[in-house]
Design a protein around this motif. Structure first.
Motif, mmCIF file in Angstrom:
data_model
loop_
_atom_site.group_PDB
_atom_site.id
_atom_site.type_symbol
_atom_site.label_atom_id
_atom_site.label_comp_id
_atom_site.label_asym_id
_atom_site.label_seq_id
_atom_site.Cartn_x
_atom_site.Cartn_y
_atom_site.Cartn_z
ATOM 1 N N PRO A 1 -1.807 10.915 8.405
ATOM 2 C CA PRO A 1 -2.803 9.950 8.878
ATOM 3 C C PRO A 1 -3.265 10.251 10.294
ATOM 4 O O PRO A 1 -2.701 11.087 11.004
ATOM 5 C CB PRO A 1 -2.049 8.621 8.811
ATOM 6 N N LYS B 1 -8.298 8.879 2.008
ATOM 7 C CA LYS B 1 -7.391 7.944 1.341
ATOM 8 C C LYS B 1 -7.719 7.798 -0.146
ATOM 9 O O LYS B 1 -6.818 7.559 -0.960
ATOM 10 C CB LYS B 1 -7.430 6.591 2.050
ATOM 11 N N ALA C 1 -6.091 10.696 -1.609
ATOM 12 C CA ALA C 1 -4.636 10.550 -1.515
ATOM 13 C C ALA C 1 -4.107 9.482 -2.457
ATOM 14 O O ALA C 1 -2.891 9.386 -2.680
ATOM 15 C CB ALA C 1 -4.242 10.210 -0.078
ATOM 16 N N GLY C 2 -5.008 8.646 -3.015
ATOM 17 C CA GLY C 2 -4.579 7.611 -3.939
ATOM 18 C C GLY C 2 -4.153 6.323 -3.277
ATOM 19 O O GLY C 2 -3.685 5.398 -3.948
ATOM 20 N N SER C 3 -4.324 6.210 -1.974
ATOM 21 C CA SER C 3 -3.924 4.976 -1.285
ATOM 22 C C SER C 3 -5.033 3.929 -1.313
ATOM 23 O O SER C 3 -4.806 2.786 -0.939
ATOM 24 C CB SER C 3 -3.505 5.276 0.161
ATOM 25 N N ILE C 4 -6.251 4.306 -1.736
ATOM 26 C CA ILE C 4 -7.356 3.373 -1.953
ATOM 27 C C ILE C 4 -7.923 3.648 -3.347
ATOM 28 O O ILE C 4 -8.168 4.804 -3.713
ATOM 29 C CB ILE C 4 -8.469 3.538 -0.893
ATOM 30 N N GLU C 5 -8.131 2.584 -4.119
ATOM 31 C CA GLU C 5 -8.708 2.723 -5.451
ATOM 32 C C GLU C 5 -10.236 2.715 -5.346
ATOM 33 O O GLU C 5 -10.818 1.841 -4.710
ATOM 34 C CB GLU C 5 -8.262 1.567 -6.355
ATOM 35 N N SER D 1 -0.476 15.373 -0.224
ATOM 36 C CA SER D 1 0.320 15.070 0.963
ATOM 37 C C SER D 1 -0.657 14.788 2.109
ATOM 38 O O SER D 1 -1.578 15.569 2.350
ATOM 39 C CB SER D 1 1.236 16.240 1.322
ATOM 40 N N TYR D 2 -0.423 13.684 2.824
ATOM 41 C CA TYR D 2 -1.421 13.156 3.761
ATOM 42 C C TYR D 2 -0.822 12.900 5.136
ATOM 43 O O TYR D 2 0.211 12.251 5.262
ATOM 44 C CB TYR D 2 -1.989 11.861 3.162
ATOM 45 N N ASP E 1 -5.451 12.052 -11.515
ATOM 46 C CA ASP E 1 -4.099 11.563 -11.256
ATOM 47 C C ASP E 1 -3.045 12.633 -11.459
ATOM 48 O O ASP E 1 -1.847 12.370 -11.308
ATOM 49 C CB ASP E 1 -3.790 10.343 -12.138
ATOM 50 N N THR F 1 -11.633 6.988 4.808
ATOM 51 C CA THR F 1 -11.651 6.349 3.484
ATOM 52 C C THR F 1 -11.679 7.409 2.383
ATOM 53 O O THR F 1 -10.976 7.295 1.366
ATOM 54 C CB THR F 1 -12.871 5.424 3.354
#
Length: 594
Positions: A411, A388, A391-395, A408-409, A403, A385
């Motif tokens: 998984p 992420k 990585a900006g995939s979860i707020e 680059s992630y 921002d 979490t």
């Protein structure tokens, strides 16, 4: 020209018929020194396949290998003490020499590079593959038992011939467990025995029974698979990488549970394991399997666990008098390796993430140019979490992630995502011909040999290399890798750690790495983010801190201490309650820096 029968070192030709073209056939036949002298060497069979008899291969044939523009033909040296050829996959195919020896009441570990026959050995001893001893016509268990007449293996192979042995096998790819039938964990662990009930508690899987397998994390699937394997009433338990996706504490728990169950059942256990800390705890003895990946494998004699691991790391097996690696694998401590402290690249404030059943709080921190930061903690505390969030995939529910930082992630799970080759996938994100890509990514991660392979045909370890390459190939300010060591062998893990550090230094970009193999973390990280809390309920991430502080905080929460092996410097788990365990806890040194 020397006779093939007079050479000191023996060679075999490994031929990939799928890669053999007309050009390859022409080169092999035309430049073969035996053909030029009027004897038969490389030739084309009636079926159109390129072939040479093993007895005729010699060192001079390596000149042909150099002339061939692909990997269709490899001339591979065999150790002089290669032992009995047990199984061969077709003409000029992979060869396995010797077999490991199961022993009642003991767990035997198999340690070696990927592609040298560990799984083949498991399949034979499980009764799933009848050894042919190099002759496709010899596929009979009675013949197999007779071939090992007078040895401990004869008894086991004879029991296979008589269908008088029960074996149970845990596959490597637990991430694909749901593909084997779906359903819930209870379907794999039906009600029945007291052993099953005890395993549910020992491995902490009782709460998972009614959850769909598709909803389980990698670590949860691994624990369910191990429990289902051990719950069976068997004479031989076989495990292929039981530590993948488990955190450090779970790995040691699983190792101890496997060992106790095998002893209790007076059964035998065989385990392929690349996490040396787990193997140290798990195995009563080991066999090192060495050779040329995809070409041949040789099973060493039985070794004590400590001696076998140390000889494997040294690259020289003294009892076999054979060198299996050009250089030893060394374990410099973080203080010997030195840290990095470039300018801050990413600075994040206090972050919070709220979910229906879980909450995560992240203390503010900063990461610097060129450093690698390890992320450690028990499973289900929010490590992925956190990755992420950055990585900006979860707020986040509180706090703001910068921002202006490009991330680059990679998984935890690498999916082939349909058809296409490795070349196609990489070409979509980078210029394969750029010098930067070739020197920083292609060559260090040995990608060129995978270019023309289909993504869905890659092994777990090969997918990892491609996933890391895809992550590094993107232009970013910060790189995040989630469990990059999964499915990699020990040598690859060492190489991976060194090359990730080199990439961070050369690119002057920070790399954050989530991993549960403490050898990888020890080798790779300049600093640590430690996760604390209650798994599945709440997690708390500390700011990046020194390796010494971070490891002591992490291991003290698990009540585990490590020492350095006197011979190799590798970290080893102390026995709970031992003198060293008590002394290190008293001194607050849970991860002895050496």
């Amino acid at each position: 020209m020397p006779s093939p029968n007079s050479r000191d070192e023996e060679y075999v030709a490994v031929i990939d018929q799928d890669e053999v073209t007309d050009e390859v056939r022409d080169i092999a036949v035309k430049y073969d020194p035996l053909n030029r002298s009027g004897r038969e060497g490389f030739h084309v069979t009636e079926d159109g396949e390129l072939h040479i008899d093993d007895s005729k291969v010699m060192a001079e044939h390596r000149l042909i290998e150099k002339k061939i523009p692909n990997d269709a033909v490899r001339i591979v040296p065999l150790p002089s003490a290669s032992g009995q050829l047990v199984h061969q996959y077709g003409e000029n195919g992979f060869r396995l020499h010797e077999l490991p020896i199961p022993e009642e009441g003991s767990v035997v570990g198999l340690l070696g590079r990927n592609g040298v026959g560990k799984t083949t050995a498991l399949r034979i001893l499980a009764g799933d593959l009848v050894p042919n001893f190099g002759d496709p016509g010899e596929t009979d268990w009675e013949h197999a038992a007779e071939s090992f007449r007078g040895t401990t293996l004869q008894t086991h192979l004879q029991r296979l011939a008589d269908s008088d042995v029960e074996t149970v096998y845990k596959d490597q790819r637990v991430d694909e467990l749901s593909d084997a039938g779906g359903g819930t964990a209870r379907d794999l662990l039906p009600d029945g025995s007291g052993v099953r009930d005890r395993l549910l508690d020992d491995l902490n899987v009782r709460s998972l029974l009614d959850r769909p397998i598709t909803d389980l994390s990698g670590g949860e699937r691994q624990r369910v698979a191990v429990a289902a394997t051990l719950a069976a009433d068997a004479d031989l338990y076989l495990f292929d990488e039981p530590s993948s996706f488990l955190d450090a504490g779970q790995r040691l728990t699983v190792a101890r549970v496997i060992r106790e169950r095998v002893r209790e059942a007076d059964a035998a256990g065989l385990v392929v394991e690349h996490d040396l800390a787990s193997l140290d705890v798990l195995a009563d003895a080991i066999h090192v399997i060495y050779g040329e990946p995809g070409g041949f494998g040789v099973v060493s004699g039985r070794l004590s666990t400590r001696s076998g691991i140390n000889q494997f790391l040294d690259g020289y097996l003294s009892e076999e008098n054979v060198r299996i690696r050009e250089e030893a694998i060394e374990f410099p401590s973080p203080s010997e390796r030195g840290g990095r402290s470039g300018d801050p690249v990413v600075e994040y404030p206090t972050l919070e993430a709220e979910f229906p059943a879980f909450s995560l709080t992240v203390d503010p921190g900063r990461v610097h140019a060129g450093e690698t930061v390890g992320i450690v903690g028990e499973n289900a505390l929010g490590k992925t979490t956190f990755v992420k969030l950055l990585a900006g995939s979860i707020e986040p529910s509180a706090g703001i992630v910068p921002d202006d930082v490009t991330v680059s992630y990679k998984p935890q799970y690498i999916s082939p995502d349909g058809q296409g080759t490795v070349r196609d996938r990489l070409s979509a994100v980078t210029d394969l011909h750029s010098q930067r890509f070739q020197t920083r990514i292609r060559d260090p991660f040995d990608l060129e040999e995978l270019y023309d392979r289909s993504l869905d045909a890659l092994s777990g370890g090969e997918l990892q290399r491609v996933g890391i390459a895809l992550c590094f190939a993107r232009d970013a300010d910060l790189y995040l890798l989630d469990e990059p060591s999964a499915f990699l062998d020990v040598g690859r893990r060492v190489t991976l750690a060194d090359r990730i550090r080199r990439f961070a230094g050369r690119s002057e970009r920070p790399v954050l790495v989530v991993d549960h193999d403490l050898f990888v973390v020890d080798r790779i990280a300049d600093r640590l983010v430690v996760f604390e809390g209650t798994p599945g309920e709440r997690g708390h991430a500390t700011p990046p801190q020194s390796m010494r502080e971070g490891m002591n905080a992490f291991l003290s929460s698990l009540d585990i201490t490590f020492r350095r092996d006197e011979g190799t410097g590798r970290p080893r788990v102390n026995d709970p309650g031992s003198r060293l365990d008590r002394e290190q806890k008293a001194d607050g040194e849970y991860y002895y820096p050496g």
